[in-house]
Design a protein around this motif. Structure first.
Motif, PDB file in Angstrom:
ATOM      1  N   PHE B 161     -58.680  36.710 -32.364  1.00 47.59           N
ATOM      2  CA  PHE B 161     -57.903  37.871 -31.936  1.00 47.59           C
ATOM      3  C   PHE B 161     -57.418  37.724 -30.485  1.00 47.59           C
ATOM      4  O   PHE B 161     -56.231  37.911 -30.197  1.00 47.59           O
ATOM      5  CB  PHE B 161     -58.740  39.149 -32.087  1.00 47.59           C
ATOM      6  N   LEU B 163     -57.190  34.977 -28.589  1.00 44.35           N
ATOM      7  CA  LEU B 163     -56.289  33.827 -28.386  1.00 44.35           C
ATOM      8  C   LEU B 163     -54.865  34.188 -28.808  1.00 44.35           C
ATOM      9  O   LEU B 163     -53.897  33.907 -28.098  1.00 44.35           O
ATOM     10  CB  LEU B 163     -56.755  32.606 -29.190  1.00 44.35           C
ATOM     11  N   GLY B 164     -54.738  34.815 -29.976  1.00 45.72           N
ATOM     12  CA  GLY B 164     -53.407  35.159 -30.474  1.00 45.72           C
ATOM     13  C   GLY B 164     -52.750  36.244 -29.628  1.00 45.72           C
ATOM     14  O   GLY B 164     -51.532  36.233 -29.411  1.00 45.72           O
ATOM     15  N   LEU B 165     -53.566  37.176 -29.140  1.00 49.26           N
ATOM     16  CA  LEU B 165     -53.020  38.227 -28.270  1.00 49.26           C
ATOM     17  C   LEU B 165     -52.529  37.602 -26.953  1.00 49.26           C
ATOM     18  O   LEU B 165     -51.456  37.953 -26.439  1.00 49.26           O
ATOM     19  CB  LEU B 165     -54.092  39.293 -28.019  1.00 49.26           C
ATOM     20  N   VAL B 167     -51.368  34.594 -26.524  1.00 45.64           N
ATOM     21  CA  VAL B 167     -50.103  33.883 -26.781  1.00 45.64           C
ATOM     22  C   VAL B 167     -48.939  34.874 -26.789  1.00 45.64           C
ATOM     23  O   VAL B 167     -47.904  34.661 -26.143  1.00 45.64           O
ATOM     24  CB  VAL B 167     -50.157  33.136 -28.135  1.00 45.64           C
ATOM     25  N   GLN B 168     -49.114  35.981 -27.503  1.00 46.85           N
ATOM     26  CA  GLN B 168     -48.020  36.951 -27.583  1.00 46.85           C
ATOM     27  C   GLN B 168     -47.715  37.568 -26.222  1.00 46.85           C
ATOM     28  O   GLN B 168     -46.557  37.819 -25.877  1.00 46.85           O
ATOM     29  CB  GLN B 168     -48.353  38.029 -28.602  1.00 46.85           C
ATOM     30  N   LEU B 170     -48.122  36.160 -23.302  1.00 47.30           N
ATOM     31  CA  LEU B 170     -47.438  35.188 -22.442  1.00 47.30           C
ATOM     32  C   LEU B 170     -45.942  35.178 -22.727  1.00 47.30           C
ATOM     33  O   LEU B 170     -45.128  35.101 -21.809  1.00 47.30           O
ATOM     34  CB  LEU B 170     -47.986  33.781 -22.669  1.00 47.30           C
ATOM     35  N   PHE B 171     -45.587  35.251 -24.007  1.00 45.78           N
ATOM     36  CA  PHE B 171     -44.162  35.206 -24.332  1.00 45.78           C
ATOM     37  C   PHE B 171     -43.472  36.523 -24.031  1.00 45.78           C
ATOM     38  O   PHE B 171     -42.288  36.548 -23.736  1.00 45.78           O
ATOM     39  CB  PHE B 171     -43.945  34.847 -25.810  1.00 45.78           C
ATOM     40  N   ASP B 172     -44.183  37.606 -24.134  1.00 47.31           N
ATOM     41  CA  ASP B 172     -43.536  38.900 -24.048  1.00 47.31           C
ATOM     42  C   ASP B 172     -44.359  39.846 -23.173  1.00 47.31           C
ATOM     43  O   ASP B 172     -44.911  40.835 -23.653  1.00 47.31           O
ATOM     44  CB  ASP B 172     -43.392  39.455 -25.479  1.00 47.31           C
ATOM     45  N   ALA B 175     -43.700  43.595 -23.544  1.00 43.90           N
ATOM     46  CA  ALA B 175     -44.257  44.262 -24.727  1.00 43.90           C
ATOM     47  C   ALA B 175     -45.789  44.318 -24.675  1.00 43.90           C
ATOM     48  O   ALA B 175     -46.400  45.127 -25.359  1.00 43.90           O
ATOM     49  CB  ALA B 175     -43.799  43.538 -25.996  1.00 43.90           C
ATOM     50  N   PHE B 176     -46.399  43.448 -23.873  1.00 43.76           N
ATOM     51  CA  PHE B 176     -47.862  43.393 -23.802  1.00 43.76           C
ATOM     52  C   PHE B 176     -48.359  43.457 -22.359  1.00 43.76           C
ATOM     53  O   PHE B 176     -49.007  42.520 -21.875  1.00 43.76           O
ATOM     54  CB  PHE B 176     -48.380  42.112 -24.466  1.00 43.76           C
TER      55      PHE B 176
END
Lengths: 206, 206
Positions: B161, B163-165, B167-168, B170-172, B175-176
């Motif tokens: 959970f 790790l995937g959060l 990644v998201q 970092l890209f956005d 939004a995060f």
């Protein structure tokens, strides 16, 4: 003989196939005009016709990744929680093709993060994927399969979970065989189904 | 004047600092002897003394990443669920330093997946991280903060959970933002706390 349009398109397909094979074997770090040329048994000169710069090659590879991910076969499932589960299973590296696809996605992150435009493209791709998932979550909530709450927030969490699980499974396929990935996803979904509402939604009807 | 051991160690630290700055700015894809030399205002000749090959440079960068991640300040928390939450917050990119660290970890995945030895090293690193988390989860279960079940399975899910959060996020980052990452983590932990036992453990005492 003059080249026909059909020749040209067949050639483009060959080039794309070669790019894909290089990515699956070596990732974006190993992607170069020279590597694609070797895979095609062609000259780098021919390839500069398609990709004047390394960045054009990387952009093509990212487009190809999106196109192939979009076109991959999807699991059929009833709407509600089964559809959410199927969409998440479609992401996980539990088939050979999905292992290749995930390997290439994960490897694309380094190239994308180093370039603001490519990074923005990736952010939009993941945003669209969360939006699709959000709509499925909303249906599952409407059907009573999931507790009420902000479906976008549930989708962001679920996408995080499968992305991180995919990364761990790529590095350690023995610790995360397909069966175990599915078990972990099912643990996650069982927890979601019993969770208190996310995003301050109303409590479930008693 | 002869060089002292102190000079040598100071120089090594300077080189490591330069490697870190290159990684934070450009990722592993942008890591080269030339880029590190430019950052140091030195010659690539000097750097080949430290790193005879590109692969030696990549290995040093991965060791540096592990060393710095291990040495970073940790949030203090009581044992049980608060300790699990603090360990997961320590991973997320919610401070400037953690954004750099995550950026470099994510970018390392392409380089590592392309090399079986580096990939195995990464698998062991993530395995050790899951083991530490598993012990915290087991304590939280013993204290009744989490339902019983296989703590290794809960740890594997929780690590996925975050790790995937990461990644998201970092890209956005819009939004995060950090606040939203923490909300999503808290949703996840609330769901875990209410989940049925993972791994076929006994039902909680009634």
């Amino acid at each position: 003989m003059p080249r026909t349009k059909g020749d040209h398109e067949a050639r483009r397909r060959d080039v794309s196939e070669a790019v894909w094979r290089v990515l699956a074997a070596r990732g974006f770090g190993g992607l170069s005009l020279r590597a694609v040329a070797a895979e095609l048994d062609a000259t780098t000169g021919l390839l500069t016709h398609y990709f004047p710069t390394k960045r054009d090659l990387v952009k093509h590879a990212l487009d190809l990744l999106e196109e192939r991910s979009g076109a991959r076969p999807r699991r059929a499932a009833e709407e509600g929680l089964p559809a959410v589960r199927a969409a998440l299973l479609d992401i996980l590296p539990i088939t050979d093709a999905a292992v290749d696809g995930n390997r290439i996605w994960v490897s694309s992150w380094d190239a994308a993060l180093a370039d603001p435009e490519l990074s923005g493209d990736h952010a939009r791709r993941y945003g669209r994927s969360r939006d699709r998932l959000r709509d499925m979550v909303a249906t599952a909530q409407r059907l009573g399969d999931l507790p009420p709450g902000d479906p976008g927030r549930v989708a962001a969490g679920a996408q995080s979970f499968v992305l991180g699980l995919a990364v761990q499974a790529l590095f350690d396929p023995r610790a995360f065989p397909p069966r175990h990935q599915v078990e972990l996803l099912d643990d996650y979904l069982a927890a979601l189904a019993c969770a208190p509402p996310a995003g301050g939604g109303p409590p479930p009807p008693s």
